[in-house]
Scaffold this active site. Structure first.
Site, PDB file in Angstrom:
ATOM      1  N   ASP A  44      -6.618   3.239  -7.996  1.00 20.18           N
ATOM      2  CA  ASP A  44      -7.876   3.530  -7.317  1.00 20.18           C
ATOM      3  C   ASP A  44      -8.978   3.839  -8.330  1.00 20.18           C
ATOM      4  O   ASP A  44     -10.131   4.055  -7.964  1.00 20.18           O
ATOM      5  CB  ASP A  44      -7.721   4.638  -6.278  1.00 20.18           C
ATOM      6  CG  ASP A  44      -7.215   5.952  -6.857  1.00 20.18           C
ATOM      7  OD1 ASP A  44      -6.995   6.037  -8.087  1.00 20.18           O
ATOM      8  OD2 ASP A  44      -7.040   6.913  -6.064  1.00 20.18           O
ATOM      9  N   GLU A 181      -0.612  13.052 -15.882  1.00 15.96           N
ATOM     10  CA  GLU A 181      -1.927  12.814 -16.469  1.00 15.96           C
ATOM     11  C   GLU A 181      -2.516  14.103 -17.025  1.00 15.96           C
ATOM     12  O   GLU A 181      -2.482  15.149 -16.368  1.00 15.96           O
ATOM     13  CB  GLU A 181      -2.881  12.218 -15.420  1.00 15.96           C
ATOM     14  CG  GLU A 181      -4.270  11.934 -15.971  1.00 15.96           C
ATOM     15  CD  GLU A 181      -5.145  11.126 -15.031  1.00 15.96           C
ATOM     16  OE1 GLU A 181      -6.337  10.917 -15.361  1.00 15.96           O
ATOM     17  OE2 GLU A 181      -4.646  10.699 -13.966  1.00 15.96           O
TER      18      GLU A 181
END
Length: 263
Positions: A44, A181
């Protein structure tokens, strides 16, 4: 040979690094597959790099389906992984299944969703119904407003323990991959060592079982301030194909990320 979940699991067991890149169209999918990229992620992140938006929150299911269809047509032997966008899975496991099934019908072979232990029930619901899941922990871009910006996660001992707890819970729920992340390298290493399933890092140090970058960042074409964990592989390369091959080689050899890319 086609990359599958079994392939990725064996790569972890054999100590072979997994190379993943984001991808949004058929042409780049073919190029990346031929260059040796193991997993193509329809992220995304397209909200940032393609649509020019400040974050990923406005990306729709219809947009994710369109780009997944494009990538799947050119993916070759690479595994196709697609993001579930914001508000497409948080409401209930049933909502997550309906939207994950749409991505699978579009050509995805696994879906990725953000969230820690709170998403364990949803992961189990999907996996029990034949949908492989990659879980995204650490910094979660869809929660950027809740974090108050782009901030490293897991810096304190308490936060590190929560990350490890989340990863173990998601593995127990049936997740096939865990992506971390913006996590300190030492924490990502501890999480990786605690899991039987592969981990993928982006700003999470060199000890994850694989690495991922946003394609535009890796090619040095995304404007604005470069994140610490990004390396421009076009530098020193004579073509995009050569840059992708250099990225794959660096990931496989364990030379990327280096200390300068870590937290």
């Amino acid at each position: 040979m086609k990359t599958t979940l079994s392939t990725l699991q064996k790569m972890k067991q054999d100590g072979q690094k997994i190379a993943m890149l984001t991808c949004y169209d058929a042409s780049f999918a073919t190029l990346m597959s031929e260059a040796g990229v193991d997993v193509l992620l329809i992220g995304d992140s397209l909200g940032n790099v393609i649509q020019g938006k400040r974050n990923t929150l406005a990306v729709t299911m219809e947009q994710m389906i369109y780009h997944t269809e494009c990538v799947a047509r050119g993916a070759g032997d690479a595994l196709v992984l697609a993001d579930l966008p914001f508000a497409s899975f948080q409401l209930s496991p049933q909502q997550a299944f309906e939207n994950a099934a749409r991505l699978m019908a579009a050509g995805a072979e696994m879906v990725k969703l953000e969230g820690g232990m709170v998403m364990a029930e949803t992961v189990d619901f999907l996996v029990q119904r034949g949908i492989p899941v990659c879980e995204h922990i650490g910094f979660q871009p869809q929660s950027v407003n809740a974090y108050g910006g782009y901030k490293v996660q897991g810096k304190s001992d308490t936060e590190a323990e929560v990350l490890k707890r989340d990863a173990l819970a998601l593995q127990g729920a049936g997740a096939a991959l865990v992506l971390m992340e913006m996590v300190p390298a030492r924490v990502a290493r501890a999480v990786t060592e605690s899991l039987e399933i592969p981990t993928i890092g982006i700003g999470a140090g060199p000890d994850c079982d694989g690495q991922v970058l946003v394609m535009h960042d890796m090619l040095g074409v995304y404007p604005g301030k470069k994140a610490r964990f990004v390396k421009n592989f076009m530098q020193g390369s004579t073509s995009i194909q050569a840059a992708v091959e250099a990225y794959v080689k660096a990931v496989k050899a364990g030379t990327f990320p280096s200390d300068e890319h870590c937290f």
